[in-house]
Design a protein around this motif. Structure first.
Motif, PDB file in Angstrom:
ATOM      1  N   ASP A 268       0.833  -1.201   0.000  1.00 38.58           N
ATOM      2  CA  ASP A 268       0.000   0.000   0.000  1.00 38.58           C
ATOM      3  C   ASP A 268       0.872   1.257   0.000  1.00 38.58           C
ATOM      4  OD1 ASP A 268      -2.296   1.510  -0.051  1.00 38.58           O
ATOM      5  OD2 ASP A 268      -2.565   1.494   2.138  1.00 38.58           O
ATOM      6  N   LEU A 269       1.818   1.290  -0.919  1.00 35.68           N
ATOM      7  CA  LEU A 269       2.719   2.429  -1.053  1.00 35.68           C
ATOM      8  C   LEU A 269       2.558   3.032  -2.444  1.00 35.68           C
ATOM      9  CD1 LEU A 269       6.001   0.998   0.543  1.00 35.68           C
ATOM     10  CD2 LEU A 269       4.290   2.460   1.630  1.00 35.68           C
ATOM     11  N   PRO A 270       2.478   4.348  -2.556  1.00 36.42           N
ATOM     12  CA  PRO A 270       2.378   4.974  -3.886  1.00 36.42           C
ATOM     13  C   PRO A 270       3.663   4.755  -4.681  1.00 36.42           C
ATOM     14  CG  PRO A 270       2.649   6.643  -2.179  1.00 36.42           C
ATOM     15  CD  PRO A 270       2.436   5.347  -1.470  1.00 36.42           C
ATOM     16  N   LEU A 271       3.527   4.724  -5.996  1.00 36.60           N
ATOM     17  CA  LEU A 271       4.650   4.430  -6.881  1.00 36.60           C
ATOM     18  C   LEU A 271       4.781   5.519  -7.939  1.00 36.60           C
ATOM     19  CD1 LEU A 271       6.839   2.599  -8.170  1.00 36.60           C
ATOM     20  CD2 LEU A 271       4.980   1.409  -9.369  1.00 36.60           C
ATOM     21  N   LYS A 272       6.039   5.959  -8.152  1.00 39.82           N
ATOM     22  CA  LYS A 272       6.364   6.918  -9.193  1.00 39.82           C
ATOM     23  C   LYS A 272       7.439   6.314 -10.086  1.00 39.82           C
ATOM     24  CE  LYS A 272       6.890  10.882 -11.389  1.00 39.82           C
ATOM     25  NZ  LYS A 272       5.851  11.439 -12.289  1.00 39.82           N
ATOM     26  N   ILE A 273       7.190   6.283 -11.397  1.00 36.88           N
ATOM     27  CA  ILE A 273       8.140   5.721 -12.362  1.00 36.88           C
ATOM     28  C   ILE A 273       8.629   6.847 -13.270  1.00 36.88           C
ATOM     29  CG2 ILE A 273       8.492   4.066 -14.230  1.00 36.88           C
ATOM     30  CD1 ILE A 273       6.300   2.335 -13.041  1.00 36.88           C
ATOM     31  N   VAL A 274       9.950   6.996 -13.341  1.00 36.07           N
ATOM     32  CA  VAL A 274      10.585   7.996 -14.192  1.00 36.07           C
ATOM     33  C   VAL A 274      11.449   7.255 -15.200  1.00 36.07           C
ATOM     34  CG1 VAL A 274      12.078  10.025 -14.269  1.00 36.07           C
ATOM     35  CG2 VAL A 274      10.598   9.650 -12.291  1.00 36.07           C
ATOM     36  N   SER A 275      11.330   7.605 -16.469  1.00 32.69           N
ATOM     37  CA  SER A 275      12.043   6.884 -17.521  1.00 32.69           C
ATOM     38  C   SER A 275      13.156   7.748 -18.116  1.00 32.69           C
ATOM     39  CB  SER A 275      11.081   6.457 -18.636  1.00 32.69           C
ATOM     40  OG  SER A 275      10.564   7.581 -19.323  1.00 32.69           O
ATOM     41  N   TYR A 276      14.192   7.064 -18.610  1.00 30.05           N
ATOM     42  CA  TYR A 276      15.265   7.751 -19.333  1.00 30.05           C
ATOM     43  C   TYR A 276      14.716   8.457 -20.575  1.00 30.05           C
ATOM     44  CZ  TYR A 276      19.005   5.462 -16.666  1.00 30.05           C
ATOM     45  OH  TYR A 276      19.858   5.067 -15.676  1.00 30.05           O
ATOM     46  N   GLU A 277      13.784   7.814 -21.239  1.00 29.84           N
ATOM     47  CA  GLU A 277      13.216   8.389 -22.464  1.00 29.84           C
ATOM     48  C   GLU A 277      12.539   9.721 -22.153  1.00 29.84           C
ATOM     49  OE1 GLU A 277      12.490   8.491 -26.497  1.00 29.84           O
ATOM     50  OE2 GLU A 277      13.462   6.799 -25.480  1.00 29.84           O
ATOM     51  N   GLU A 278      11.884   9.769 -21.001  1.00 30.04           N
ATOM     52  CA  GLU A 278      11.183  10.993 -20.606  1.00 30.04           C
ATOM     53  C   GLU A 278      12.173  12.103 -20.238  1.00 30.04           C
ATOM     54  OE1 GLU A 278       8.458  12.476 -16.787  1.00 30.04           O
ATOM     55  OE2 GLU A 278       8.768  10.330 -17.192  1.00 30.04           O
ATOM     56  N   LEU A 279      13.252  11.752 -19.538  1.00 27.62           N
ATOM     57  CA  LEU A 279      14.191  12.759 -19.042  1.00 27.62           C
ATOM     58  C   LEU A 279      15.228  13.166 -20.081  1.00 27.62           C
ATOM     59  CD1 LEU A 279      14.912  11.459 -15.414  1.00 27.62           C
ATOM     60  CD2 LEU A 279      13.390  13.317 -16.102  1.00 27.62           C
ATOM     61  N   TYR A 280      15.765  12.169 -20.798  1.00 21.63           N
ATOM     62  CA  TYR A 280      16.912  12.421 -21.668  1.00 21.63           C
ATOM     63  C   TYR A 280      16.623  12.232 -23.155  1.00 21.63           C
ATOM     64  CZ  TYR A 280      18.914  11.457 -17.059  1.00 21.63           C
ATOM     65  OH  TYR A 280      19.175  11.445 -15.723  1.00 21.63           O
TER      66      TYR A 280
ATOM     67  N   GLN B  88      18.763   2.168 -26.874  1.00 19.41           N
ATOM     68  CA  GLN B  88      19.234   3.064 -27.923  1.00 19.41           C
ATOM     69  C   GLN B  88      20.691   3.483 -27.687  1.00 19.41           C
ATOM     70  OE1 GLN B  88      16.281   6.138 -27.522  1.00 19.41           O
ATOM     71  NE2 GLN B  88      14.918   5.227 -29.069  1.00 19.41           N
ATOM     72  N   VAL B  89      21.052   3.691 -26.417  1.00 20.47           N
ATOM     73  CA  VAL B  89      22.434   4.068 -26.106  1.00 20.47           C
ATOM     74  C   VAL B  89      23.395   2.949 -26.474  1.00 20.47           C
ATOM     75  CG1 VAL B  89      24.027   4.642 -24.237  1.00 20.47           C
ATOM     76  CG2 VAL B  89      21.764   5.691 -24.298  1.00 20.47           C
ATOM     77  N   VAL B  90      23.038   1.712 -26.106  1.00 20.94           N
ATOM     78  CA  VAL B  90      23.905   0.571 -26.412  1.00 20.94           C
ATOM     79  C   VAL B  90      24.003   0.358 -27.915  1.00 20.94           C
ATOM     80  CG1 VAL B  90      24.155  -1.933 -26.149  1.00 20.94           C
ATOM     81  CG2 VAL B  90      23.481  -0.532 -24.198  1.00 20.94           C
ATOM     82  N   ALA B  91      22.887   0.553 -28.628  1.00 17.99           N
ATOM     83  CA  ALA B  91      22.938   0.435 -30.083  1.00 17.99           C
ATOM     84  C   ALA B  91      23.839   1.493 -30.701  1.00 17.99           C
ATOM     85  CB  ALA B  91      21.520   0.542 -30.659  1.00 17.99           C
TER      86      ALA B  91
ATOM     87  N   CYS C 178      24.662   4.685 -18.001  1.00 20.81           N
ATOM     88  CA  CYS C 178      23.516   4.306 -17.166  1.00 20.81           C
ATOM     89  C   CYS C 178      23.687   4.804 -15.734  1.00 20.81           C
ATOM     90  CB  CYS C 178      23.339   2.787 -17.183  1.00 20.81           C
ATOM     91  SG  CYS C 178      21.809   2.218 -16.407  1.00 20.81           S
ATOM     92  N   GLY C 179      24.925   4.694 -15.201  1.00 19.58           N
ATOM     93  CA  GLY C 179      25.160   5.138 -13.835  1.00 19.58           C
ATOM     94  C   GLY C 179      24.964   6.634 -13.668  1.00 19.58           C
ATOM     95  N   VAL C 180      25.499   7.419 -14.604  1.00 16.37           N
ATOM     96  CA  VAL C 180      25.351   8.875 -14.532  1.00 16.37           C
ATOM     97  C   VAL C 180      23.885   9.273 -14.693  1.00 16.37           C
ATOM     98  CG1 VAL C 180      25.954  11.046 -15.657  1.00 16.37           C
ATOM     99  CG2 VAL C 180      27.700   9.291 -15.337  1.00 16.37           C
ATOM    100  N   PHE C 181      23.217   8.681 -15.669  1.00 15.98           N
ATOM    101  CA  PHE C 181      21.802   9.011 -15.896  1.00 15.98           C
ATOM    102  C   PHE C 181      20.939   8.589 -14.710  1.00 15.98           C
ATOM    103  CE2 PHE C 181      22.380   8.676 -20.788  1.00 15.98           C
ATOM    104  CZ  PHE C 181      23.052   9.881 -20.769  1.00 15.98           C
ATOM    105  N   ARG C 182      21.234   7.432 -14.138  1.00 13.96           N
ATOM    106  CA  ARG C 182      20.388   6.911 -13.055  1.00 13.96           C
ATOM    107  C   ARG C 182      20.503   7.772 -11.796  1.00 13.96           C
ATOM    108  NH1 ARG C 182      17.704   2.298 -11.988  1.00 13.96           N
ATOM    109  NH2 ARG C 182      17.479   1.675  -9.814  1.00 13.96           N
TER     110      ARG C 182
ATOM    111  N   LYS D 290      28.321  16.009 -16.187  1.00 15.13           N
ATOM    112  CA  LYS D 290      28.730  14.856 -16.977  1.00 15.13           C
ATOM    113  C   LYS D 290      27.568  14.299 -17.795  1.00 15.13           C
ATOM    114  CE  LYS D 290      31.429  10.603 -16.592  1.00 15.13           C
ATOM    115  NZ  LYS D 290      32.143   9.685 -15.674  1.00 15.13           N
ATOM    116  N   ALA D 291      26.363  14.327 -17.229  1.00 20.12           N
ATOM    117  CA  ALA D 291      25.208  13.815 -17.971  1.00 20.12           C
ATOM    118  C   ALA D 291      24.976  14.620 -19.248  1.00 20.12           C
ATOM    119  CB  ALA D 291      23.957  13.846 -17.082  1.00 20.12           C
ATOM    120  N   CYS D 292      25.090  15.945 -19.165  1.00 15.80           N
ATOM    121  CA  CYS D 292      24.895  16.767 -20.360  1.00 15.80           C
ATOM    122  C   CYS D 292      26.009  16.540 -21.373  1.00 15.80           C
ATOM    123  CB  CYS D 292      24.826  18.241 -19.968  1.00 15.80           C
ATOM    124  SG  CYS D 292      23.309  18.703 -19.091  1.00 15.80           S
ATOM    125  N   MET D 293      27.230  16.296 -20.889  1.00 15.87           N
ATOM    126  CA  MET D 293      28.328  16.011 -21.812  1.00 15.87           C
ATOM    127  C   MET D 293      28.093  14.702 -22.555  1.00 15.87           C
ATOM    128  SD  MET D 293      30.420  18.542 -21.683  1.00 15.87           S
ATOM    129  CE  MET D 293      31.865  17.827 -22.464  1.00 15.87           C
TER     130      MET D 293
END
Length: 466
Positions: free
Chosen positions: A112-124, A130-133, A144-148, A446-449
């Motif tokens: 019974d805990l609220p959940l919030k999901i944030v995606s890389y596609e939404e933020l970046y 796509q990054v690995v490709a 992934c570490g910097v973005f996460r 670093k994320a923007c770079m």
């Protein structure tokens, strides 16, 4: 052979051998002592404040699922009054993250805990597939570490939460300590071994936060690791005996990460000596105290050395004499270096150079004949070129096509060396990224770079075939 009896209740059959202290206990006693140890870690370090809103970083794996279950149980049992929410990051890894998020959604309903999901596609605008490709499997964990890390702070800011807890366990911290040692990155030990990390703006008092309108931004989110001293094996056993619902498949891109090598070494050490995991964690904490801070002084180095010397003398354990020998050798080395430096500054140190000659464009110091005159020994010309940069001509006229290099005197060398030594060391100032506003010691984070490099290689128009 008769079965062992639980060493705590002395009634039930022992089912678990704890790696921490080799205690044989039953499953109910293990669940109880595991929860009490986590509660002790939280209360002894003052991780939470009454009524604080906490975001649990939920990935659907065993660590975050156990963390959510334990915090929910302890919050109800001890009436801490915490407002718990689940925060998940969707990296966009097909076949891995989509299935783990299903487990997170089931846990959200169960606890019974609220959940919030944030995606890389939404933020970046990029998913990890796509990054690995784009870049391949080498180095993708860096992206992934910097973005996460930034995505967790941004998700917490969306929820208005100023405190995020993660499921890092003792094995994870030991691996991080080992990775930093192998890379020679000692300054990161402080954050890796600290149970609570916060940014300068996150250390503001509540009155200052309320004065700013009480708004939580991505620059004032702190993080903590309540499971920092819990073994991974015990976390798995807790999830097993509590019958928790979690996703156990490893990330399909992680085998290429450097952390895998550190994990293999830690697991090999654990087979030989299970206590080594916590020993590595404690060693990392002690080493972090010796790393110089912003003022260049060690963080509690003197107190740590004195405490260790007292403990060694009191316990008389093995290795005490070796430590004293190492300290003695280091003291002798430092004394010799100081003497050499004083001699050089006073001008009493003389540098002796062997004369050299040049044959066929090469210098042959050992083949110099003793009957050569000093001029020939100091300077030898081959095909109209001077091959000795340290020679002096004493007023002799050199050919016009020969370039001479001026020689610095000992006084000039000493003054330039002193100026370099006394020059202030530039300090990094923690500010905000010019583009996204995230915390960064550089003008651009670093994320923007990383995003800039990805976006440059992305085609501006799609190509359709047939």
């Amino acid at each position: 052979m008769a079965p062992h009896i639980c060493q705590l209740c002395n009634t039930s059959r022992a089912q678990i051998l704890r790696p921490k202290n080799h205690a044989r206990i039953c499953a109910p006693c293990f669940i109880d002592i595991f929860e009490r140890e986590i509660a002790e870690t939280i209360t002894s370090t003052n991780l939470f404040q009454p009524g604080e809103r906490i975001a649990i970083g939920a990935s659907g794996g065993k660590d975050s699922t156990v963390l959510a279950s334990v915090l929910k149980t302890l919050n109800d049992r001890h009436a801490w009054g915490l407002d718990l929410v689940l925060l998940s990051i969707d990296e966009g890894i097909t076949g891995y993250r989509d299935h783990s998020l299903d487990a997170v959604k089931r846990n959200s309903v169960e606890y019974d805990l609220p959940l919030k999901i944030v995606s890389y596609e939404e933020l970046y605008g990029w998913s990890m597939d796509q990054v690995v490709a784009q870049i391949g499997k080498k180095g993708n964990c860096t992206y992934c570490g910097v973005f996460r890390r930034q995505a967790l702070d941004r998700g917490a800011a969306m929820l208005g939460v100023g405190h995020v807890v993660t499921g890092h366990n003792a094995d994870d911290v030991a691996e991080t300590v080992l990775m930093n040692l192998l890379r020679g990155d000692l300054p990161r030990l402080g954050r890796a071994t600290s149970i609570l990390t916060s940014t300068p703006s996150a250390t503001m008092s509540r009155k200052e936060t309320e004065a700013d309108g009480g708004e939580v931004t991505i620059t004032n989110v702190k993080r903590s690791k309540p499971l920092m001293y819990a073994y991974e094996k015990e976390i798995v056993m807790y999830a097993h005996y509590k019958k928790l619902d979690y996703f156990s498949t490893e990330c399909i891109y992680s085998p290429e990460a450097f952390r895998g090598s550190a994990r293999t070494l830690i697991k090999n050490l654990e087979r030989i000596r299970p206590e080594s995991i916590l020993d590595v964690v404690r060693s990392g904490i002690d080493m972090a105290k010796l790393v110089p801070n912003a003022e260049g002084h060690p963080k509690g180095a003197a107190e740590a050395v004195i405490r260790n010397e007292v403990e060694d003398e009191a316990e008389g354990g093995c290795g005490g004499s070796n430590a004293k020998e190492v300290v003695s050798e280091m003291a002798q080395m430092e004394q010799k270096l100081r003497q050499d430096e004083q001699a050089e500054e006073a001008g009493t140190e003389t540098e002796i150079k062997l004369p050299s000659k040049v044959l066929d464009g090469q210098r042959h110091d050992r083949d110099l004949k003793p009957d050569l005159p000093p001029e020939a020994a100091l300077t030898t010309y081959v095909q109209g070129q001077n091959h000795d940069r340290h020679s002096q001509t004493d007023g002799q006229q050199l050919p016009s096509d020969i370039r001479t290099v001026p020689i610095r005197t000992k006084q000039e060398k000493k003054s330039s060396r002193k100026a370099t030594r006394d020059a202030p060391v530039p300090k990094q100032r923690l500010g905000q990224c010019e583009r996204c506003g995230y915390l960064s010691s550089q003008a651009v984070c670093k994320a923007c770079m990383l995003l800039e490099g990805l976006n440059k290689a992305r085609p501006r128009t799609g190509i359709e075939v047939g």
